[in-house]
Design a protein around this motif. Structure first.
Motif, PDB file in Angstrom:
ATOM      1  N   ALA A  57      17.071  -2.824 -18.157  1.00  0.00           N
ATOM      2  CA  ALA A  57      16.063  -3.239 -17.190  1.00  0.00           C
ATOM      3  C   ALA A  57      14.907  -2.259 -17.175  1.00  0.00           C
ATOM      4  O   ALA A  57      15.083  -1.072 -17.396  1.00  0.00           O
ATOM      5  CB  ALA A  57      16.681  -3.321 -15.802  1.00  0.00           C
ATOM      6  N   THR A  58      13.711  -2.748 -16.911  1.00  0.00           N
ATOM      7  CA  THR A  58      12.539  -1.893 -16.729  1.00  0.00           C
ATOM      8  C   THR A  58      12.131  -1.940 -15.271  1.00  0.00           C
ATOM      9  O   THR A  58      12.440  -2.889 -14.555  1.00  0.00           O
ATOM     10  CB  THR A  58      11.372  -2.372 -17.621  1.00  0.00           C
ATOM     11  OG1 THR A  58      11.135  -3.748 -17.355  1.00  0.00           O
ATOM     12  CG2 THR A  58      11.727  -2.203 -19.080  1.00  0.00           C
ATOM     13  N   PRO A  59      11.457  -0.899 -14.787  1.00  0.00           N
ATOM     14  CA  PRO A  59      11.157  -0.812 -13.356  1.00  0.00           C
ATOM     15  C   PRO A  59      10.436  -2.014 -12.777  1.00  0.00           C
ATOM     16  O   PRO A  59      10.676  -2.388 -11.641  1.00  0.00           O
ATOM     17  CB  PRO A  59      10.303   0.450 -13.265  1.00  0.00           C
ATOM     18  CG  PRO A  59      10.711   1.271 -14.445  1.00  0.00           C
ATOM     19  CD  PRO A  59      11.014   0.282 -15.516  1.00  0.00           C
ATOM     20  N   ASP A  60       9.548  -2.639 -13.557  1.00  0.00           N
ATOM     21  CA  ASP A  60       8.758  -3.708 -12.964  1.00  0.00           C
ATOM     22  C   ASP A  60       9.540  -5.012 -12.832  1.00  0.00           C
ATOM     23  O   ASP A  60       9.017  -5.992 -12.324  1.00  0.00           O
ATOM     24  CB  ASP A  60       7.475  -3.941 -13.774  1.00  0.00           C
ATOM     25  CG  ASP A  60       7.753  -4.260 -15.230  1.00  0.00           C
ATOM     26  OD1 ASP A  60       6.770  -4.386 -15.981  1.00  0.00           O
ATOM     27  OD2 ASP A  60       8.935  -4.376 -15.602  1.00  0.00           O
ATOM     28  N   GLU A  61      10.795  -5.032 -13.296  1.00  0.00           N
ATOM     29  CA  GLU A  61      11.603  -6.229 -13.112  1.00  0.00           C
ATOM     30  C   GLU A  61      12.102  -6.354 -11.673  1.00  0.00           C
ATOM     31  O   GLU A  61      12.444  -7.431 -11.220  1.00  0.00           O
ATOM     32  CB  GLU A  61      12.790  -6.228 -14.067  1.00  0.00           C
ATOM     33  CG  GLU A  61      12.398  -6.515 -15.506  1.00  0.00           C
ATOM     34  CD  GLU A  61      13.592  -6.433 -16.420  1.00  0.00           C
ATOM     35  OE1 GLU A  61      14.504  -5.632 -16.143  1.00  0.00           O
ATOM     36  OE2 GLU A  61      13.645  -7.170 -17.395  1.00  0.00           O
ATOM     37  N   LEU A  78      10.297   8.125  -7.613  1.00  0.00           N
ATOM     38  CA  LEU A  78      10.646   9.460  -8.100  1.00  0.00           C
ATOM     39  C   LEU A  78      10.936   9.460  -9.592  1.00  0.00           C
ATOM     40  O   LEU A  78      10.593  10.404 -10.311  1.00  0.00           O
ATOM     41  CB  LEU A  78      11.887   9.981  -7.356  1.00  0.00           C
ATOM     42  CG  LEU A  78      11.738  10.308  -5.875  1.00  0.00           C
ATOM     43  CD1 LEU A  78      13.094  10.644  -5.277  1.00  0.00           C
ATOM     44  CD2 LEU A  78      10.770  11.475  -5.686  1.00  0.00           C
ATOM     45  N   LEU A  79      11.579   8.393 -10.065  1.00  0.00           N
ATOM     46  CA  LEU A  79      12.022   8.333 -11.456  1.00  0.00           C
ATOM     47  C   LEU A  79      12.058   6.883 -11.917  1.00  0.00           C
ATOM     48  O   LEU A  79      12.894   6.106 -11.450  1.00  0.00           O
ATOM     49  CB  LEU A  79      13.414   8.971 -11.584  1.00  0.00           C
ATOM     50  CG  LEU A  79      13.974   9.089 -12.994  1.00  0.00           C
ATOM     51  CD1 LEU A  79      13.251  10.213 -13.749  1.00  0.00           C
ATOM     52  CD2 LEU A  79      15.470   9.387 -12.955  1.00  0.00           C
ATOM     53  N   PRO A  80      11.171   6.486 -12.831  1.00  0.00           N
ATOM     54  CA  PRO A  80      11.166   5.096 -13.286  1.00  0.00           C
ATOM     55  C   PRO A  80      12.443   4.693 -14.016  1.00  0.00           C
ATOM     56  O   PRO A  80      12.845   3.532 -13.965  1.00  0.00           O
ATOM     57  CB  PRO A  80       9.959   5.024 -14.226  1.00  0.00           C
ATOM     58  CG  PRO A  80       9.094   6.171 -13.801  1.00  0.00           C
ATOM     59  CD  PRO A  80      10.031   7.244 -13.358  1.00  0.00           C
ATOM     60  N   PRO A 112      17.027   1.920 -12.990  1.00  0.00           N
ATOM     61  CA  PRO A 112      17.279   1.537 -14.381  1.00  0.00           C
ATOM     62  C   PRO A 112      17.908   2.709 -15.136  1.00  0.00           C
ATOM     63  O   PRO A 112      17.471   3.857 -14.997  1.00  0.00           O
ATOM     64  CB  PRO A 112      15.881   1.218 -14.932  1.00  0.00           C
ATOM     65  CG  PRO A 112      15.035   0.987 -13.729  1.00  0.00           C
ATOM     66  CD  PRO A 112      15.591   1.857 -12.649  1.00  0.00           C
ATOM     67  N   VAL A 113      18.935   2.434 -15.896  1.00  0.00           N
ATOM     68  CA  VAL A 113      19.637   3.473 -16.650  1.00  0.00           C
ATOM     69  C   VAL A 113      19.617   3.099 -18.123  1.00  0.00           C
ATOM     70  O   VAL A 113      20.064   2.011 -18.504  1.00  0.00           O
ATOM     71  CB  VAL A 113      21.089   3.640 -16.162  1.00  0.00           C
ATOM     72  CG1 VAL A 113      21.840   4.627 -17.045  1.00  0.00           C
ATOM     73  CG2 VAL A 113      21.113   4.115 -14.712  1.00  0.00           C
ATOM     74  N   LEU A 114      19.110   4.006 -18.938  1.00  0.00           N
ATOM     75  CA  LEU A 114      19.108   3.832 -20.388  1.00  0.00           C
ATOM     76  C   LEU A 114      20.075   4.828 -20.991  1.00  0.00           C
ATOM     77  O   LEU A 114      19.950   6.033 -20.777  1.00  0.00           O
ATOM     78  CB  LEU A 114      17.706   4.063 -20.965  1.00  0.00           C
ATOM     79  CG  LEU A 114      17.604   4.030 -22.494  1.00  0.00           C
ATOM     80  CD1 LEU A 114      17.842   2.626 -23.018  1.00  0.00           C
ATOM     81  CD2 LEU A 114      16.245   4.547 -22.953  1.00  0.00           C
ATOM     82  N   LEU A 115      21.063   4.332 -21.736  1.00  0.00           N
ATOM     83  CA  LEU A 115      21.982   5.211 -22.446  1.00  0.00           C
ATOM     84  C   LEU A 115      21.481   5.409 -23.866  1.00  0.00           C
ATOM     85  O   LEU A 115      21.118   4.457 -24.546  1.00  0.00           O
ATOM     86  CB  LEU A 115      23.389   4.630 -22.469  1.00  0.00           C
ATOM     87  CG  LEU A 115      24.074   4.470 -21.112  1.00  0.00           C
ATOM     88  CD1 LEU A 115      25.525   4.080 -21.301  1.00  0.00           C
ATOM     89  CD2 LEU A 115      23.962   5.722 -20.268  1.00  0.00           C
TER      90      LEU A 115
END
Length: 362
Positions: A57-61, A78-80, A112-115
């Motif tokens: 997911a991206t923040p603007d979703e 604080l953190l996108p 949103p979390v990117l691994l």
């Protein structure tokens, strides 16, 4: 390779290029300063990035990739996106194994979390030092060396072991009838250690010796490295050495060599109590360090600690995180790793291989 597989590989490659161009995977890749060969296992070679398969997911979703879980606008400000690095092997199915961890982080943090996958521990260490990821699990020694290099990390949590222990101790072992009683008595002794880069079975005890005013080269009669702590202990049992260095949980039945460690290995192999005693033990050293860069906003760091610490109690409906630590986590601070930090000056070789946070210290 079938046409379908080739098409999938091409699609993934295009996704990677798009993510890099958009800055989703962390923007430009800063290189960590090089030290001796092997420090990061790759010289100037950039770390291998494998974006996590599945939806990111991206923040603007406005919502996470888990349906119905809204992102927190205050945290997004604080953190996108939280970038989490892990040592993973796609061919071994590690993506599927760690997927619940990403989902649980995203649901619990409402971010949103990117691994991001790395092929070995040294590349993961490099990525955290360089700021390519915000948060990653490192072995105790990998964390200590990285912290000496950049001074930019904050340890957050450490996984519990199966016996409930949150860490381990470096130990010095002698024969039960040895006249040696303390580290200061080791002047003139023959000492057997684990491998040269062993943390518990060499580096930490030698640092403790130095703190006692003893110089290993000057004051010891012999300092011999062995293949592992068990082989070093066997040298004492044969009479080839006066002292050996190893490690122990110092938990459980003393007669059975405690729950984990060198004495336990002797007990399990020989089926009898070891003929050795502990001359000295270090302060407790936590297991692996789940560490964050100090640039990660403090409220996010605190939220990670609060979220994952719940698994130590087995309550709160956060069982998915146990895919990473089956026995839960305990909060840690930098001072908890002081015995290991004391052994690194920033120029030592970095650890290599896959990270197994709950494996015996090496």
């Amino acid at each position: 390779m079938t046409a379908g597989v080739r098409l999938l590989a091409l699609s993934l490659a295009l996704i990677v290029l798009f993510m890099l161009a958009a800055g989703v995977a962390g923007g430009a890749r800063a290189q960590a300063p090089d030290a001796e060969a092997g420090d990061f296992g790759g010289g100037d070679e950039p770390a291998a990035h494998v974006p996590w398969t599945g939806e990111v997911a991206t923040p603007d979703e406005g919502t996470s990739s888990l349906a119905g879980t809204p992102f927190d606008p205050a945290r997004l400000a604080l953190l996108p996106q939280l970038r989490v690095g892990l040592v993973l092997d796609p061919a071994a199915g590690d993506f599927d194994r760690a997927a619940p961890f990403r989902e649980a982080l995203e649901r619990g943090l409402r971010l949103p979390v990117l691994l991001v996958a790395y092929r070995d521990l040294s590349r993961l260490q490099r990525a955290l030092v360089a700021g390519e990821v915000d948060y990653a699990p490192l072995s105790a020694s990998a964390y200590a060396q990285a912290q000496r290099m950049c001074g930019c990390l904050v340890p957050l949590l450490s996984p519990r072991a199966g016996d409930g222990s949150a860490g381990w101790h470096a130990v010095a072992l002698v024969a039960r009838d040895s006249p040696l009683q303390r580290l200061a008595d080791l002047a003139g002794a023959r000492v057997a250690t684990g491998p040269l880069q062993s943390t518990g079975a060499r580096r930490v005890p030698l640092a403790a010796l130095a703190a006692e005013g003893l110089d290993a080269e000057r004051d010891l009669a012999a300092l011999v490295a062995h293949a592992d702590p068990l082989a070093a202990a066997d040298a004492v049992r044969r009479g080839d050495a006066d002292v050996s260095f190893g490690w122990s949980s110092l938990r459980g039945d003393v007669a059975e060599g405690y729950s984990r460690g060198t004495l336990r290995d002797i007990f399990e192999r020989d089926g009898a109590a070891a003929s050795l005693r502990i001359l000295w033990a270090s302060p407790p050293i936590p297991n692996a360090a789940h560490a964050a860069r100090d640039t990660l906003p403090e409220p996010i760091r605190a939220a990670i600690v609060e979220l994952l610490s719940e698994t130590a109690e087995g309550e709160g409906g956060f069982e998915a995180a146990r895919a990473i630590s089956p026995f839960g986590f305990v909060p840690v601070e930098a001072q908890d790793y002081a015995p290991v930090l004391a052994t690194f000056d920033g120029q030592d070789g970095a650890p290599a291989g896959r990270l197994r946070p709950l494996s015996p210290p090496r």
